[in-house]
Design a protein around this motif. Structure first.
Motif, PDB file in Angstrom:
ATOM      1  N   ALA A 116       0.809  -1.225   0.000  1.00  0.00           N
ATOM      2  CA  ALA A 116       0.000   0.000   0.000  1.00  0.00           C
ATOM      3  C   ALA A 116       0.841   1.274   0.000  1.00  0.00           C
ATOM      4  N   SER A 117       2.026   1.237   0.640  1.00  0.00           N
ATOM      5  CA  SER A 117       2.849   2.450   0.727  1.00  0.00           C
ATOM      6  C   SER A 117       3.162   2.991  -0.668  1.00  0.00           C
ATOM      7  N   ASP A 137       4.054   7.263   6.577  1.00  0.00           N
ATOM      8  CA  ASP A 137       3.185   6.084   6.625  1.00  0.00           C
ATOM      9  C   ASP A 137       3.251   5.528   8.048  1.00  0.00           C
ATOM     10  N   GLN A 161       1.664   1.312  10.954  1.00  0.00           N
ATOM     11  CA  GLN A 161       2.107   0.390  12.009  1.00  0.00           C
ATOM     12  C   GLN A 161       2.635   1.126  13.233  1.00  0.00           C
TER      13      GLN A 161
HETATM   14  C1  LIG Z   1      -1.606  -1.840   6.865  1.00  0.00           C
HETATM   15  C2  LIG Z   1      -0.674  -0.949   6.114  1.00  0.00           C
HETATM   16  C3  LIG Z   1      -1.141  -0.023   5.170  1.00  0.00           C
HETATM   17  C4  LIG Z   1      -2.555  -0.001   4.657  1.00  0.00           C
HETATM   18  O1  LIG Z   1      -3.530   0.138   5.599  1.00  0.00           O
HETATM   19  P1  LIG Z   1      -5.030  -0.413   5.301  1.00  0.00           P
HETATM   20  O2  LIG Z   1      -5.825   0.149   6.406  1.00  0.00           O
HETATM   21  O3  LIG Z   1      -4.966  -1.916   5.322  1.00  0.00           O
HETATM   22  O4  LIG Z   1      -5.435   0.104   3.971  1.00  0.00           O
HETATM   23  C5  LIG Z   1      -0.240   0.865   4.605  1.00  0.00           C
HETATM   24  N1  LIG Z   1       1.068   0.832   4.937  1.00  0.00           N
HETATM   25  C6  LIG Z   1       1.559  -0.062   5.811  1.00  0.00           C
HETATM   26  C7  LIG Z   1       3.009  -0.015   6.151  1.00  0.00           C
HETATM   27  C8  LIG Z   1       0.716  -0.986   6.422  1.00  0.00           C
HETATM   28  O5  LIG Z   1       1.217  -1.867   7.286  1.00  0.00           O
END
Ligand SMILES: *Cc1c(COP(=O)(O)O)cnc(C)c1O
Length: 365
Positions: free
Chosen positions: A88-89, A157, A160
């Motif tokens: 996702a990043s 980001d 976590q």
């Molecule tokens: C979980 C996560 C995301 C995305 O979050 P979602 O709520 O699942 O869309 C983005 N970056 C990192 C590093 C993640 O661990």
């Protein structure tokens, strides 16, 4: 007895009546979209994070996309980030119209190697997107100095790292914006998907609020094409209850990590260390196994202990980013770590007995 990686049921049982009451109140009011708890939770988050504004959205991924767009990312802009993170990043960079430029990581904390960022800054570079991996904040002073010098913005980001600290400041309060995820397995987990953007910047806040709700600037007037990406009221109600416990839960996670570290270090494995300015929120407990990962995972599995690999295939080698033209060998530290790393069970309610059992099994290999 099976040992899961994470056990969400134990936490629910501890605060069951409080959570059920909060959900019931939403059901009674039926204010499911933009209800009372959304604004209240956003306010509580802004205060907790030490920022002026916070904007609830539908997921952590959306938080990243909307934060990048709200900060002014345009088509073709390059964003520097790490190849060792969840998809996702970098996916968010592309969905916001940009292009991810990867920089290798440190093997001490698995975060972006700040010394290598400078060389990646080119004329098209617009932003830096550090990921505070596993909950451990990246080297924000160095990143901010580079961003300021080169006129770049920073989106952190923090998926976590809710509650993690860098020089006493909350992760997500240092860049132009911070993006948080409330996926159930994160430090602050919803009962479904959810996310949040934190910022001190009035313009970014206004733009993010417009973007998350179909680009609406008024009732049925739409300034830009946006998204349907709202944090729903039931999730906000759950999260508002849970936020009060977050620091306590994170403290418990760190205490568990300390126990793991001491013993796993003694066994000769490579434990990870946050940089000297950071206090991790310890979303995942990961360590380096050298060449023994498959053997160790098999051994743990046979004893009923779950383990997981975050992340087995770095982003520069993912099919989704093949158009970027990276190849194997481009980021040697990332590639080595992705072959060595393993994650053990980690959640605040893990008991001493469970930790001892996990360590005993690892020791017996
Ligand atoms: C979980 C996560 C995301 C995305 O979050 P979602 O709520 O699942 O869309 C983005 N970056 C990192 C590093 C993640 O661990």
């Amino acid at each position: 007895m099976k040992q899961p990686l994470i056990d969400l049921k134990v936490q629910y049982r501890e605060i069951e009546s409080e959570i059920n009451a909060a959900i019931n109140n939403v059901l009674e009011r039926a204010d499911f979209i933009f209800g009372k708890d959304v604004g209240e939770f956003e306010g509580a988050c802004a205060e907790y994070l030490g920022v002026k504004y916070s904007i609830g959205v539908a997921s952590g991924t959306d938080a990243l996309i909307i934060a990048l767009e709200a900060c002014g990312l345009k088509k073709g802009d390059e964003v520097i980030t790490t190849p060792f993170t969840f998809i996702a990043s970098a996916e968010a960079i592309h969905k916001a119209g940009g292009k991810a430029v990867f920089v290798d990581i440190n093997d001490s904390d698995c975060n972006i190697n700040c010394k290598l960022i400078k060389k990646a800054i080119k004329s098209k570079t617009k932003a830096i997107l550090p990921v505070h991996l596993f909950g451990s904040p990246a080297g924000m002073d160095e990143i901010r100095a580079l961003a300021d010098k080169n006129g770049l913005f920073i989106v952190e980001d923090c998926a976590q790292s809710m509650g993690a600290l860098y020089k006493g400041k909350k992760a997500g309060s240092i860049g132009r914006a911070g993006a948080f995820s409330f996926f159930p397995g994160k430090n602050l987990g919803a009962f479904g998907d959810g996310g949040l953007i934190a910022t001190d910047d009035l313009k970014v806040m206004e733009e993010a609020r417009v973007l998350r709700n179909h680009g609406a600037s008024g009732r049925y007037s739409h300034r830009i094409p946006g998204y349907n990406s709202r944090l729903d009221t039931i999730q906000a109600a759950v999260l508002k209850v849970k936020l009060k416990y977050l620091d306590d839960w994170n403290e418990k996670r760190r205490a568990i990590a300390k126990k793991y570290d001491r013993e796993i270090g003694k066994m000769g494995y490579g434990t990870l260390k946050p940089n000297g300015d950071s206090i991790s929120s310890m979303n995942y407990y990961s360590f380096r196994t050298g060449g023994k990962r498959n053997e160790l995972q098999g051994h743990l599995g046979k004893s009923g202990i779950a383990s997981k690999v975050y992340y087995p295939l770095p982003l520069h080698l993912q099919e989704a980013f093949s158009a970027l033209g990276y190849k194997k060998g481009d980021f040697p530290v990332t590639e080595r770590i992705s072959e060595e790393i393993i994650s053990l069970p980690m959640y605040p309610e893990l008991t001493d007995e469970q930790i001892e059992n996990i360590l005993k099994v690892i020791r017996s290999m």
